[in-house]
Scaffold this motif. Structure first.
Motif: not given
Length: 569
Positions: A217-227
Motif C-alpha cells: 500500500l505504501l509503494h503500489r509496485p507494478a504487478r511483476r514487482t509484486t509477484i
C-alpha cells in the motif's frame, strides 16, 4: 557597547533570519538529544530489569536439548531416533545452533543473554521508529506502559524465542517506517524480512501478511514487482515447510498438534486476556493511548504506518484468545501488545500544557504502581485454568533466584535424577513414587524416562536416552491423542494413558495387547513409521504426501476403540 552590522550600502543589516536559523538549529539539536535520551533510557530499563530477573524456563530447556541433538549429529529432534519438532521458534532454534557450535557448553546461558539482547534491540528500534514517524521531540507513552509490566521483564530472557520475536516485530516496523525513503530494489529485501514471521513463530504469519500488505500500500509496485516480492517473502518459509512435511511428516510443529492450536476455546482465552490486563490495570493506559493516538489526523502514508502494527497486534491477540490462551502468565499476549503500542511508543506533545502535566502524572503514577507492586495474586502457584507466573514458579521450585543453567533444574530434582541413574533397561514413570517397567527387547536406549516436565527431564537424561512426554510436546503418539476434556491446564489437557506407553516402549503384556495391536495397524502404524523409520528419499516423499492426513489424525485414548478404528476389528 553594541555594534550594529551594516550592509554594503550603509543600512543596518536585518538579523531576524540569522536568529531564526540559530533558534531552529538549537531546537533541532535539543530534539535529537531528547530522542536519543529516551531511546537510551528505554533500552537501559529493559536490560536492567531483564537481567535482574534473568532465568531459563523449563520450555527454554526444550530448545536447549533440541539444539544439543543437532550439534551431536542426531538432527533437529528431541529424542535420537524419533523425528519430532518440539521447537515452535524455528529461527530461534537454528540461531542457538549457530552460537552453540562456538560455545556448546553454555547453551542455556547463551539463550538467556541472546534473548535479553534482542529485547533491548526491540525497544531501541521501536522508540526510534516512532520518533521518526511523529517527528520533533515526542514524549514516551506506549514504551512506558510496556516497561512497567513485569511479564515483559520476565520474557526478555526465559530462553524462549520471545525476545527474538520482539526484535523481529520492532525491526520489521522500523524498516517499514524507513521504507518511505527507500528505492524499489530494497523492497525485495524488506519483503524477505517481513516474510520470516512463520519461522519466528507460526502465529506471527498474521503479522507477516499485514506488514506485506502495508508495504504494498505504501509503494503500489507494478504487478511483476509484486509477484517477485511475494516470491521472495515466501521462499524461505515455503522451503522450510517442505522440509517439515518431508522430515517430520506433519504440517506444523508437534506442540501445535498437542495443544490443538487450530481449535477454539474463547471463554478460557478471554480469561487469559484479563489475567494480564486486569492484574496490572493496563486496560486503562493502553485504551487512553490508543484513543488519543488513533484519533489524530495522519496523511496517507502515516496512516498506513500507524494502522499496520495496530491491526497486526489486534489479530495476534484475537488468535491467542481464540485458541484458549496459554499456561504462562502474559507471555503469548506480549507480542500483540507490543505491536499495538509500537506507533505510540513516543507520541506528539499535547498542545495544552495542562493536559500534558496531568497525563504525564497519571501515566508515571500507574507505571510506578505496576512496576513496584502489581503481580498475579496466585504466584508462585498455579492460578485459574492452570495459568502460572512461570518465573516465580520455577524460582520457588528450584530455590534459585536466577535459574539460568541445567544444573539449577537438575539439582532441584535429586530423587528423579537418582531414579534415572539407577535404571538399566527400564521404563521409569516419574510420579510421586517411581514405577518401572522393563523396556522392550528391541529398544536400544538404556532408559526411557516418563515425565511431562519435558525440559527438566531432558536435562536429567543424556542425549542417547529417551524422554517420554505423555502430553505430546515431543512424543507424536501422545500429540495425536483425541482431546476429550478441555478442563485441564492450558496446553496440558492431553495425557497419554500408561498402557499406550508400555505398549510402545515396554515389554509385551496381556494388559497392553490391544494397544500393541492398534500401533501395528493402518494410519497409526504409518504415524509410527513416519517418525521412526530411517530417513530416505522414499520416506521423505511418503511423509510429505501423507502430512495433511497425518496432521489431522487423532487416536482414541481407549486401546479397544483404537484397535477397532485402525485395525477394523
Amino acid at each position: 557597547m553594541t555594534v550594529t552590522p551594516f550592509d554594503n550600502i550603509g543600512n543596518p543589516k536585518a538579523t531576524f533570519g540569522v536568529a531564526t536559523a540559530y533558534n531552529e538549529t538549537t531546537t533541532e539539536s535539543s530534539s535529537r538529544r531528547w530522542n536519543t535520551g529516551v531511546a537510551v533510557a528505554a533500552v537501559a530499563v529493559i536490560l536492567v530489569a531483564g537481567y535482574s530477573r534473568r532465568w531459563i524456563s523449563d520450555d527454554g530447556l526444550i530448545y536447549v536439548r533440541a539444539v544439543e541433538q543437532i550439534l551431536e549429529g542426531n538432527g533437529p529432534v528431541f529424542n535420537a531416533g524419533e523425528r519430532a519438532e518440539t521447537s515452535t521458534g524455528t529461527l530461534w532454534q537454528w540461531l542457538l545452533t549457530v552460537v552453540g557450535f562456538v560455545l556448546p557448553d553454555s547453551l542455556p546461558q547463551l539463550a538467556v543473554y541472546l534473548g535479553l539482547g534482542f529485547a533491548g534491540a526491540a525497544f531501541a528500534l521501536g522508540v526510534t521508529a516512532s520518533q521518526r514517524l511523529h517527528g520533533g521531540a515526542p514524549v514516551p507513552a506506549g514504551v512506558v506502559i510496556l516497561l512497567a509490566l513485569s511479564p515483559m521483564w520476565d520474557f526478555a530472557t526465559s530462553g524462549l524465542e520471545t525476545g527474538f520475536a520482539f526484535a523481529w516485530i520492532a525491526g520489521s516496523w522500523w524498516l517499514l517506517v524507513h521504507s518511505r525513503d527507500s528505492s524499489r530494489e530494497t523492497h525485495f529485501g524488506l519483503a524477505f524480512v517481513f516474510g520470516l514471521g512463520p519461522l519466528v513463530r507460526p502465529d506471527l504469519a498474521l503479522v507477516s501478511i499485514v506488514f506485506l500488505v502495508a508495504l504494498w500500500l505504501l509503494h503500489r509496485p507494478a504487478r511483476r514487482t509484486t509477484i517477485g516480492m511475494l516470491g521472495v517473502a515466501g521462499a524461505l518459509p515455503l522451503a522450510y515447510q517442505v522440509f517439515r512435511m518431508g522430515y517430520y511428516g506433519v504440517l506444523v510443529p508437534l506442540p501445535a498438534i498437542s495443544k490443538e492450536a487450530s481449535g477454539s476455546y474463547w471463554l478460557r482465552g478471554f480469561s487469559y486476556f484479563f489475567d494480564l490486563f486486569l492484574t496490572y490495570g493496563a486496560i486503562i493506559p493502553v485504551g487512553i493511548v490508543l484513543w488519543v493516538g488513533l484519533r489524530r489526523h495522519y496523511n496517507r502514508s502515516d496512516r498506513i504506518l500507524v494502522f499496520a502494527p495496530v491491526i497486526a497486534g489486534a489479530l495476534s491477540m484475537v488468535y491467542v484468545i481464540k485458541v484458549g490462551g496459554d499456561f504462562m502468565h502474559g507471555r503469548m499476549l506480549l507480542p500483540g501488545l507490543l505491536l499495538i503500542l509500537l506507533p505510540f511508543f513516543c507520541m506528539p506533545r499535547p498542545a495544552n500544557p495542562e493536559t500534558m502535566k496531568w497525563a504525564s502524572a497519571g501515566l508515571i503514577g500507574w507505571a510506578l504502581l505496576s512496576a513496584a507492586l502489581l503481580r498475579p495474586i496466585y504466584a508462585p502457584h498455579f492460578g485459574p485454568m492452570g495459568v502460572a507466573d512461570e518465573r516465580s514458579h520455577y524460582v520457588n521450585s528450584t530455590h534459585v533466584t536466577n535459574p539460568i543453567s541445567k544444573r539449577d533444574y537438575v539439582e532441584a530434582q535429586p530423587e528423579k535424577r537418582n531414579w534415572v541413574r539407577a535404571a538399566e533397561g527400564e521404563l521409569v514413570f516419574a510420579l510421586e513414587k517411581p514405577r518401572t517397567e522393563p523396556l522392550a527387547p528391541h529398544r536400544e536406549e538404556r532408559v526411557a524416562f516418563v515425565w511431562p516436565v519435558l525440559g527438566t527431564a531432558g536435562a536429567i537424561t543424556t542425549l542417547d536416552e529417551t524422554v517420554v512426554d505423555p502430553i505430546g510436546l515431543s512424543y507424536p503418539l501422545a500429540a495425536h491423542l483425541e482431546l476429550t476434556d478441555r478442563g485441564g491446564r492450558v496446553g496440558h489437557e492431553k495425557k497419554l494413558p500408561r498402557v499406550w506407553i508400555t505398549a510402545d516402549y515396554g515389554a509385551p503384556t496381556k494388559e497392553n495387547e490391544l494397544a500393541r495391536r492398534a500401533l501395528s495397524c493402518g494410519a497409526l502404524a504409518e504415524l509410527q513409521e513416519s517418525v521412526r523409520a530411517p530417513m530416505s528419499w522414499g520416506r521423505f516423499v511418503d511423509n510429505f504426501l501423507g502430512s495433511f492426513g497425518r496432521t489431522a489424525l487423532r487416536v482414541p485414548a481407549d486401546p479397544a476403540a483404537a484397535e477397532r478404528l485402525f485395525c477394523g476389528g
